[in-house]
Design an enzyme around this catalytic site. Structure first.
Site, PDB file in Angstrom:
ATOM      1  N   PRO A 105      -3.492  12.219  -6.699  1.00  0.00           N
ATOM      2  CA  PRO A 105      -2.241  12.114  -7.441  1.00  0.00           C
ATOM      3  C   PRO A 105      -2.002  10.712  -7.994  1.00  0.00           C
ATOM      4  O   PRO A 105      -2.333   9.716  -7.353  1.00  0.00           O
ATOM      5  CB  PRO A 105      -1.168  12.478  -6.422  1.00  0.00           C
ATOM      6  N   CYS A 106      -1.427  10.683  -9.169  1.00  0.00           N
ATOM      7  CA  CYS A 106      -1.030   9.405  -9.774  1.00  0.00           C
ATOM      8  C   CYS A 106       0.313   8.953  -9.208  1.00  0.00           C
ATOM      9  O   CYS A 106       0.499   7.786  -8.922  1.00  0.00           O
ATOM     10  CB  CYS A 106      -0.962   9.533 -11.289  1.00  0.00           C
ATOM     11  N   TRP A 107       1.248   9.905  -9.033  1.00  0.00           N
ATOM     12  CA  TRP A 107       2.500   9.575  -8.356  1.00  0.00           C
ATOM     13  C   TRP A 107       2.150   9.378  -6.896  1.00  0.00           C
ATOM     14  O   TRP A 107       1.542  10.231  -6.276  1.00  0.00           O
ATOM     15  CB  TRP A 107       3.492  10.705  -8.394  1.00  0.00           C
ATOM     16  N   ARG A 126       0.164   4.906  -9.126  1.00  0.00           N
ATOM     17  CA  ARG A 126      -1.035   4.075  -8.996  1.00  0.00           C
ATOM     18  C   ARG A 126      -1.774   4.008 -10.327  1.00  0.00           C
ATOM     19  O   ARG A 126      -2.415   3.015 -10.649  1.00  0.00           O
ATOM     20  CB  ARG A 126      -1.963   4.599  -7.901  1.00  0.00           C
TER      21      ARG A 126
END
Length: 179
Positions: A105-107, A126
């Site tokens: 995940p980016c969040w 990130r």
């Protein structure tokens, strides 16, 4: 592909109503795409062929706990708590390709805070594809913020997104320059 990147970019969204999103001409999508994206944030459901969604990581009891419910309960108990946060990162699954998840995940963290009867929401990302993903993510986060604020009978304050790696991929450069 090549990319252009800024480190630690901070964006603040104010006065955006997630139920009546402002559709700027430069957005590459329309209201239908926003409405189709919301369930990926607002429910624990995972569409077929998808490994996870932010909603699944944040809301699924199968994954851990419904962390959005935790945020609401925590802030109902202690309005000025600084513990009202949710984490999508799962170390055993997301630490790298040797473990198996090529697309973690980016969040990473979402935190809610209350000040002056307003719910502030901060998201640390990130990695953030600013052209293709950021607008939809911001609409989704704002919708989640409204859900939490409504459950607490609060107004929404600003949404702040901290993007550790804010980037635009080469295949979007021409479109981004057009904006």
């Amino acid at each position: 592909s090549d990319q252009r990147e800024l480190i630690n970019l901070v964006a603040v969204v104010e006065d955006e109503n997630p139920d009546e999103p402002k559709m700027e001409k430069w957005l590459w999508f329309g209201r239908d795409e926003i409405e189709n994206y919301y369930p990926q944030v607002m429910t624990a459901e995972v569409p077929a062929g998808t490994e996870y969604t932010y909603g699944n990581r944040l809301r699924s009891h199968a994954v851990g706990k419904n962390q959005i419910e935790f945020i609401v309960r925590d802030l109902k108990k202690a309005k000025y708590s600084r513990r009202a946060l949710a984490v999508t990162w799962q170390h055993d699954r997301d630490m790298g390709s040797d473990i198996g998840n090529e697309n973690p995940p980016c969040w990473v963290v979402v935190q809610a805070l209350v000040q002056e009867e307003k719910l502030y929401l901060t998201c640390y990302m990130r990695s953030n594809d600013m052209f293709s993903a950021w607008p939809l993510n911001a609409f989704g986060l704002r919708k989640m913020q409204k859900e939490i604020a409504s459950a607490l009978d609060l107004d929404m304050g600003p949404l702040t997104v901290v993007s550790c790696s804010a980037h635009i991929y080469e295949h979007d450069w021409a479109k981004a320059e057009g904006v």
